[in-house]
Design an enzyme around this catalytic site. Structure first.
Site: not given
Length: 355
Positions: A42, A162, A51, A38, A87
């Site tokens: 962010r 998921y 973004r 990562r 992702d």
């Protein structure tokens, strides 16, 4: 077959002699290579700017945007490898699974897979389904030059979690209920996901990725016996499917200290270790013939420069006897991390390990 040498014995690429790939191959390195899970995301103001107003899945399908985001931490931090911005649910979306990434929640699946009939949702993945990945990696490898690009995918167990739960879970009650209660359906689900995952990794490698990482983010929820019986075969299938390309294969999970030996058995060249197990103990659990990746606790980065250096020194000391070590965090960069702390950490590791 050595890393970055294809099945037809093609010539080594521009990234072949990079510190990162040398460490993956357990060869002598000029310094311990560093990258962060990562690292593109962010924590970077430039990421938040590009973004702005663009949904996550859409951002993964714009080659120019993917290229810019992937390059941002390489420019800022001087890391030794880039990781492709995407992702783990992208290949599922690409084959038509009705899902979205909800801000503050994560992937949410509209129609969870609970029955054998539901498996029909999982068709084969073709390169045409993810042509934007091929385009983006082509753009990236031209920009990166001798800096390796790491491709990645979610492991079958994590994707299954998921799909069966319908979204993130802390207990995995539906996934485990299927695993224990209908082992044949579970095995078929993971087998299909292994095929899709392998196809997704092949696209990335053939487009120019220098290494690949399989994220089994939720495997730490399993007991070793259940992992061996119900998960390991699918992970083995993924790693075997891409073995012929000769690129390093990395396997990482969270909370997997009890599973490190089994994860090594799955076929990776490099085993990622979270922060819960020292690397000198991890190498004993994994066994010989594997490089290790890790494993600074990501929260240490909030503690100030002296504390970060002290804890990084502990990681380097615990890795002193390893044949191959790639410095990383024990999980992903947290969103509120100060980017300058990462830049200083890269410089510290490079300086301290210069040979």
């Amino acid at each position: 077959m050595s890393a970055n040498e294809g099945p037809e014995g093609r010539q080594p690429t521009a990234t072949y002699d990079s510190a990162f790939l040398k460490a993956c191959r357990r060869e002598p390195v000029p310094h311990t290579p560093v990258w962060f899970m990562r690292q593109a995301g962010r924590s970077l103001p430039e990421y938040r700017k590009v973004r702005e107003g663009i949904p996550m899945l859409e951002s993964c399908m714009r080659p120019e945007l993917v290229t810019e985001i992937t390059l941002q931490p390489v420019r800022r931090h001087n890391v030794d490898a880039a990781i492709y911005f995407s992702d783990i649910v992208v290949p599922l979306k690409a084959i038509g699974i009705d899902l979205d990434i909800k801000p503050g929640v994560g992937p949410v699946v509209e129609k969870p897979i609970r029955t054998r009939a539901d498996l029909a949702q999982l068709r084969d993945l073709t390169p045409e389904d993810v042509s934007y990945v091929t385009e983006a990696i082509g753009l990236l490898t031209r920009e990166l030059g001798s800096t390796p690009l790491i491709g990645f995918a979610g492991a079958p167990f994590t994707l299954a979690s998921y799909l069966v739960e319908g979204g993130p879970s802390r207990t995995y009650e539906n996934a485990k209920a299927m695993m224990y209660g209908d082992p044949e359906l579970w095995a078929d689900l993971l087998d299909r996901l292994a095929e899709i995952t392998a196809a997704f990794l092949k696209v990335q490698i053939e487009a120019g990725a220098s290494a690949v990482q399989l994220f089994d983010s939720w495997a730490g929820a399993l007991a070793p016996a259940d992992y061996r019986r119900s998960v390991l075969p699918a992970s083995v299938k993924v790693f075997e499917a891409v073995a012929g390309y000769g690129v390093p294969r990395i396997h990482f999970g969270v909370g997997t200290g009890e599973l490190l030996g089994l994860m090594g058995e799955a076929g990776a060249d490099v085993v990622g270790v979270d922060w819960r197990v020292r690397l000198d103990e991890a190498v004993r659990r994994v066994g010989p013939g594997k490089a290790l990746q890790g494993n600074l606790d990501p929260t240490v980065l909030f503690a100030g420069p002296e504390a970060v250096e002290a804890k990084a020194r502990e990681v380097l000391d615990s890795a002193a006897g390893l044949e191959g070590h790639v410095f990383n965090l024990g999980h992903g960069v947290m969103p509120s991390t100060d980017p300058d702390a990462l830049t200083r950490l890269v410089e510290y590791v490079h300086t301290q390990t210069a040979r």
